[in-house]
Motif scaffolding. Structure first.
Motif, PDB file in Angstrom:
ATOM      1  N   ALA A 196       0.807  -1.217   0.000  1.00 29.13           N
ATOM      2  CA  ALA A 196       0.000   0.000   0.000  1.00 29.13           C
ATOM      3  C   ALA A 196       0.843   1.271   0.000  1.00 29.13           C
ATOM      4  O   ALA A 196       0.302   2.365   0.197  1.00 29.13           O
ATOM      5  CB  ALA A 196      -0.931  -0.004   1.220  1.00 29.13           C
ATOM      6  N   PHE A 210       2.584   4.608  -0.893  1.00 31.20           N
ATOM      7  CA  PHE A 210       2.026   5.673  -1.733  1.00 31.20           C
ATOM      8  C   PHE A 210       2.738   5.759  -3.083  1.00 31.20           C
ATOM      9  O   PHE A 210       2.115   5.992  -4.117  1.00 31.20           O
ATOM     10  CB  PHE A 210       2.131   7.012  -1.006  1.00 31.20           C
ATOM     11  N   ASN A 211       4.055   5.580  -3.093  1.00 30.09           N
ATOM     12  CA  ASN A 211       4.832   5.774  -4.317  1.00 30.09           C
ATOM     13  C   ASN A 211       5.093   4.485  -5.086  1.00 30.09           C
ATOM     14  O   ASN A 211       5.036   4.465  -6.316  1.00 30.09           O
ATOM     15  CB  ASN A 211       6.175   6.434  -3.978  1.00 30.09           C
ATOM     16  N   ASN A 232      -1.508   0.964  -5.276  1.00 30.02           N
ATOM     17  CA  ASN A 232      -1.642   2.259  -5.954  1.00 30.02           C
ATOM     18  C   ASN A 232      -1.297   2.141  -7.436  1.00 30.02           C
ATOM     19  O   ASN A 232      -1.842   2.884  -8.267  1.00 30.02           O
ATOM     20  CB  ASN A 232      -0.756   3.303  -5.281  1.00 30.02           C
ATOM     21  N   GLU A 233      -0.407   1.213  -7.756  1.00 34.32           N
ATOM     22  CA  GLU A 233      -0.097   0.971  -9.169  1.00 34.32           C
ATOM     23  C   GLU A 233      -1.348   0.461  -9.896  1.00 34.32           C
ATOM     24  O   GLU A 233      -1.659   0.905 -11.008  1.00 34.32           O
ATOM     25  CB  GLU A 233       1.026  -0.057  -9.275  1.00 34.32           C
ATOM     26  N   LEU A 290      -4.459   0.958  -8.940  1.00 33.62           N
ATOM     27  CA  LEU A 290      -5.427   2.056  -9.014  1.00 33.62           C
ATOM     28  C   LEU A 290      -5.114   2.985 -10.177  1.00 33.62           C
ATOM     29  O   LEU A 290      -6.014   3.518 -10.836  1.00 33.62           O
ATOM     30  CB  LEU A 290      -5.440   2.845  -7.701  1.00 33.62           C
ATOM     31  N   GLY A 291      -3.807   3.181 -10.440  1.00 33.62           N
ATOM     32  CA  GLY A 291      -3.405   4.017 -11.567  1.00 33.62           C
ATOM     33  C   GLY A 291      -3.851   3.454 -12.902  1.00 33.62           C
ATOM     34  O   GLY A 291      -4.116   4.204 -13.854  1.00 33.62           O
ATOM     35  N   ASP A 293      -6.180   8.275  -8.568  1.00 35.71           N
ATOM     36  CA  ASP A 293      -4.955   8.826  -7.984  1.00 35.71           C
ATOM     37  C   ASP A 293      -4.454   7.946  -6.838  1.00 35.71           C
ATOM     38  O   ASP A 293      -5.244   7.248  -6.176  1.00 35.71           O
ATOM     39  CB  ASP A 293      -5.212  10.243  -7.456  1.00 35.71           C
ATOM     40  N   PRO A 294      -3.145   7.979  -6.559  1.00 30.06           N
ATOM     41  CA  PRO A 294      -2.595   7.200  -5.441  1.00 30.06           C
ATOM     42  C   PRO A 294      -3.247   7.576  -4.118  1.00 30.06           C
ATOM     43  O   PRO A 294      -3.575   8.744  -3.880  1.00 30.06           O
ATOM     44  CB  PRO A 294      -1.112   7.567  -5.459  1.00 30.06           C
ATOM     45  N   GLN A 295      -3.448   6.599  -3.273  1.00 19.05           N
ATOM     46  CA  GLN A 295      -4.091   6.801  -1.983  1.00 19.05           C
ATOM     47  C   GLN A 295      -3.090   6.535  -0.848  1.00 19.05           C
ATOM     48  O   GLN A 295      -2.310   5.585  -0.913  1.00 19.05           O
ATOM     49  CB  GLN A 295      -5.286   5.859  -1.828  1.00 19.05           C
TER      50      GLN A 295
END
Length: 299
Positions: free
Chosen positions: A133, A135-136, A141-142, A144-145, A150-152
């Motif tokens: 999880a 952020f970067n 988040n990948e 979700l992209g 947007d990243p969470q």
């Protein structure tokens, strides 16, 4: 007859001695690791104790301080949020899994796969999801992209941290909870389901009119175990957030740890622990009464 009468008490005495031998290790462990620490903790809750000097009796000072402690009340509220999310989602998912296994397949392999997350250490699970999880660089988040989201900041956002931790522990514990419920389902007489099917009852109607009522004692036991376990959440918070951001995940257990081993205020930490024990005892008692755990609808 007289010889048999004399042999019966002797046999019972030998049986009692054997039972005592088997019970002694468990009884000793209970006294050393549960009963004595509990008594000691209750005593320390009435003292000022810093682990380095002898406890000094202060009466109800720790409890007076607790009533005025905003951080404690916040930790209680945060823990309650966690419990509601964790238990709500976990119970529903585990119940559906158990019913699917019971109605569609009883494969040992599938049961083993479902149980796998529970066999992983809490710390390992917390680290795994913390990295996933990120952020970067986190894969969540990948993903979700890929769909334009947007990243969470799953663990870094005050509004998302507790739901994230709760869902992580749902993933870890739902298999174990599902197997407990599945064990209860296997005790329901299959003739009841066959009779309902002959009468033309749908699967949904069978679930709400037969499965849930007959499963009530098992569900009560499962809920007591899972609710008490949820109130004791510590590992995931300690590894992933350390109570942050801005006390958003400072649950009661972590607050006790912080007071006892970071601030060396063992007396106050013990008072919080005693209050938590009373809360859990009250919750368990209420569950037993409200769910009528000692009764069964099976004839």
């Amino acid at each position: 007859m007289p010889n048999e009468a004399r042999e019966a008490p002797s046999w019972r005495k030998r049986e009692a001695r054997v039972a005592f031998v088997f019970l002694a290790p468990a009884a000793l462990g209970f006294l050393v690791f549960f009963a004595w620490p509990m008594v000691r903790g209750i005593y320390l809750s009435f003292t000022d104790y810093d682990l380095l000097t002898a406890p000094e009796f202060t009466g109800l000072d720790n409890y007076d301080r607790l009533l005025a402690d905003d951080v404690f009340w916040n930790s209680l509220w945060v823990t309650l949020q966690y419990v509601l999310i964790n238990i709500g989602v976990q119970t529903v998912v585990a119940l559906l899994l158990a019913v699917l296994i019971h109605r569609l397949t009883r494969s040992v392999v599938i049961r083993g796969i479902i149980l796998l997350p529970y066999l992983v250490s809490n710390v390992v699970v917390a680290l795994l999801w913390y990295w996933m999880a990120d952020f970067n660089l986190g894969i969540l988040n990948e993903m979700l992209g890929w769909v334009g989201v947007d990243p969470q900041g799953f663990f870094g956002d005050p509004d998302m941290a507790i739901p994230t931790i709760a869902l992580v522990n749902v993933w870890r514990h739902m298999g174990y909870t599902a197997l407990l419920i599945f064990a209860g389902l296997t005790m329901i007489n299959r003739d009841v389901y066959e009779a309902a099917a002959v009468d033309g009852a749908s699967e949904v109607r069978i679930f709400f009119r037969i499965t849930l009522p007959l499963l009530r004692p098992v569900l009560a036991m499962v809920l007591i175990i899972t609710v008490i376990g949820s109130w004791q959440i510590f590992d995931t918070v300690a590894v992933a957030t350390q109570g942050g951001p801005v006390d958003a995940t400072r649950v009661v257990q972590y607050y006790i740890y912080d007071q006892a081993f970071t601030r060396f205020d063992m007396g106050y930490a013990s008072a919080i622990a005693v209050v938590l024990f009373l809360i859990l005892a009250g919750v368990a008692f209420a569950q037993l009464k409200l769910m009528r755990a000692g009764e069964s609808d099976q004839a």
